[in-house]
Design a protein around this motif. Structure first.
Motif, short mmCIF file in Angstrom:
data_model
loop_
_atom_site.label_atom_id
_atom_site.label_comp_id
_atom_site.label_asym_id
_atom_site.label_seq_id
_atom_site.Cartn_x
_atom_site.Cartn_y
_atom_site.Cartn_z
N GLU A 5 0.83 -1.20 0.00
CA GLU A 5 0.00 0.00 0.00
C GLU A 5 0.87 1.26 0.00
O GLU A 5 0.56 2.24 -0.68
CB GLU A 5 -0.93 0.01 1.22
CG GLU A 5 -2.09 -0.96 1.12
CD GLU A 5 -1.73 -2.42 1.40
OE1 GLU A 5 -2.63 -3.25 1.25
OE2 GLU A 5 -0.59 -2.72 1.76
N GLU A 6 1.96 1.21 0.75
CA GLU A 6 2.89 2.35 0.82
C GLU A 6 3.52 2.61 -0.55
O GLU A 6 3.67 3.75 -0.96
CB GLU A 6 3.97 2.04 1.88
CG GLU A 6 4.91 3.19 2.18
CD GLU A 6 4.24 4.40 2.82
OE1 GLU A 6 4.81 5.49 2.72
OE2 GLU A 6 3.14 4.26 3.40
N LYS A 7 3.83 1.54 -1.25
CA LYS A 7 4.48 1.64 -2.56
C LYS A 7 3.60 2.39 -3.58
O LYS A 7 4.10 3.07 -4.45
CB LYS A 7 4.79 0.22 -3.06
CG LYS A 7 5.61 0.15 -4.32
CD LYS A 7 5.95 -1.30 -4.64
CE LYS A 7 6.66 -1.41 -5.97
NZ LYS A 7 6.91 -2.80 -6.36
N TYR A 8 2.28 2.22 -3.45
CA TYR A 8 1.36 2.81 -4.42
C TYR A 8 0.50 3.92 -3.79
O TYR A 8 -0.62 4.17 -4.21
CB TYR A 8 0.45 1.72 -5.01
CG TYR A 8 1.24 0.70 -5.79
CD1 TYR A 8 1.75 1.00 -7.05
CD2 TYR A 8 1.49 -0.56 -5.26
CE1 TYR A 8 2.48 0.07 -7.77
CE2 TYR A 8 2.23 -1.50 -5.98
CZ TYR A 8 2.72 -1.17 -7.22
OH TYR A 8 3.45 -2.09 -7.93
N LYS A 9 1.03 4.61 -2.79
CA LYS A 9 0.23 5.58 -2.03
C LYS A 9 -0.19 6.81 -2.84
O LYS A 9 -1.04 7.58 -2.40
CB LYS A 9 0.98 6.01 -0.77
CG LYS A 9 2.26 6.76 -1.03
CD LYS A 9 2.95 7.08 0.29
CE LYS A 9 4.27 7.79 0.03
NZ LYS A 9 5.03 7.95 1.24
N ASN A 10 0.38 7.00 -4.05
CA ASN A 10 -0.05 8.13 -4.88
C ASN A 10 -1.44 7.90 -5.49
O ASN A 10 -2.04 8.83 -6.02
CB ASN A 10 0.98 8.42 -5.98
CG ASN A 10 1.33 7.19 -6.80
OD1 ASN A 10 1.36 6.08 -6.27
ND2 ASN A 10 1.58 7.37 -8.08
N TYR A 11 -1.97 6.68 -5.39
CA TYR A 11 -3.34 6.41 -5.85
C TYR A 11 -4.31 6.70 -4.71
O TYR A 11 -4.04 6.39 -3.55
CB TYR A 11 -3.49 4.95 -6.29
CG TYR A 11 -2.79 4.64 -7.59
CD1 TYR A 11 -3.39 4.92 -8.82
CD2 TYR A 11 -1.51 4.09 -7.59
CE1 TYR A 11 -2.74 4.64 -10.01
CE2 TYR A 11 -0.86 3.81 -8.78
CZ TYR A 11 -1.47 4.09 -9.98
OH TYR A 11 -0.83 3.82 -11.16
N ALA A 12 -5.45 7.29 -5.05
CA ALA A 12 -6.44 7.67 -4.02
C ALA A 12 -7.14 6.45 -3.44
O ALA A 12 -7.28 6.32 -2.23
CB ALA A 12 -7.46 8.63 -4.62
N TYR A 13 -7.60 5.55 -4.31
CA TYR A 13 -8.37 4.40 -3.86
C TYR A 13 -7.74 3.11 -4.37
O TYR A 13 -7.91 2.75 -5.53
CB TYR A 13 -9.82 4.50 -4.33
CG TYR A 13 -10.60 5.60 -3.67
CD1 TYR A 13 -10.77 5.62 -2.28
CD2 TYR A 13 -11.18 6.62 -4.42
CE1 TYR A 13 -11.49 6.63 -1.66
CE2 TYR A 13 -11.90 7.63 -3.80
CZ TYR A 13 -12.04 7.63 -2.42
OH TYR A 13 -12.76 8.62 -1.80
N ILE A 14 -7.03 2.44 -3.48
CA ILE A 14 -6.41 1.15 -3.82
C ILE A 14 -7.32 0.05 -3.30
O ILE A 14 -7.71 0.06 -2.12
CB ILE A 14 -5.02 1.02 -3.14
CG1 ILE A 14 -4.07 2.10 -3.66
CG2 ILE A 14 -4.44 -0.37 -3.36
CD1 ILE A 14 -2.76 2.17 -2.88
N CYS A 15 -7.67 -0.88 -4.18
CA CYS A 15 -8.45 -2.02 -3.70
C CYS A 15 -7.57 -3.26 -3.63
O CYS A 15 -6.65 -3.43 -4.44
CB CYS A 15 -9.69 -2.27 -4.56
SG CYS A 15 -9.40 -2.94 -6.19
N GLY A 16 -7.85 -4.08 -2.66
CA GLY A 16 -7.23 -5.41 -2.57
C GLY A 16 -8.21 -6.42 -3.12
O GLY A 16 -9.43 -6.28 -2.94
N VAL A 17 -7.70 -7.43 -3.81
CA VAL A 17 -8.56 -8.43 -4.45
C VAL A 17 -8.01 -9.82 -4.14
O VAL A 17 -6.81 -10.07 -4.30
CB VAL A 17 -8.60 -8.25 -5.99
CG1 VAL A 17 -9.68 -9.13 -6.60
CG2 VAL A 17 -8.79 -6.80 -6.38
#
Length: 193
Positions: A5-17
């Protein structure tokens, strides 16, 4: 433990699948997609396979209370037999992501096969051990699928779906020999029975 999540923190809404139920001989495959608040880590969240049933249910309540959005999707045994389990898993994952009430702009996906998504994504082998969001999705998928299997147990109690959830246990094979297949068995998994 969790760092994607930290690696992609520039995205507003990260979903886990993640999905549950690829291996059983009966029932659907279930996928969950979930968006959690950035920076939140719920104590005790881990790969659903490493948690007791009681712990999964407790954590699910906390996860659903904190989630920004979540979605669950099923692909049934008949479709699994038609398109194969890999394609069914990928379809369920795609459906779960598309079903989110708030559109994610990035997906962290457990596994090594890419579902068709309308947003960029990162495949993570063993992702339920490396991503908090995927671990939350794994708990949702597992508990939702288990609840479906409890419903099937009420219809076909002789198979013991409430105990083995459709997996190929000794008990399950014994009931198959005694009663044959029921409508939720995956015929492609049980050729020759």
């Amino acid at each position: 433990m969790f760092y994607f999540e930290e690696k992609y923190k520039n995205y507003a809404y990260i979903c886990g699948v993640d999905e549950a139920g690829a291996g059983p001989l009966a029932g659907p495959v279930c996928a969950a997609a979930i968006i959690m608040p950035a920076g939140l880590q719920i104590e005790g969240v881990a790969d659903s396979k490493k948690l007791s049933e009681k712990k999964r249910l407790q954590l699910r309540e906390v996860i659903l209370e904190k989630a920004i959005a979540w979605s669950i999707a099923f692909v049934d045994n008949e479709e699994i037999d038609q398109i194969n389990i890999l394609q069914a898993r990928l379809k369920a994952m795609s459906m779960a992501v598309e079903g989110l009430s708030i559109k994610a702009d990035f997906a962290l996906v457990d596994g090594n096969a890419q579902p068709q998504l309308s947003i960029p994504s990162q495949l993570i082998k063993g992702g339920d051990n490396l991503s908090h969001t995927i671990a939350c999705a794994s708990i949702l998928a597992k508990t939702a699928r288990d609840e479906e299997m409890f419903k099937y147990h009420d219809i076909w109690p002789q198979y013991g779906f409430n105990k083995h959830k459709g997996y190929g246990t000794k008990m399950h094979f014994e009931t198959l020999r005694e009663h044959g297949l029921c409508p939720i068995h995956r015929k492609t998994f049980l050729r020759g029975m």
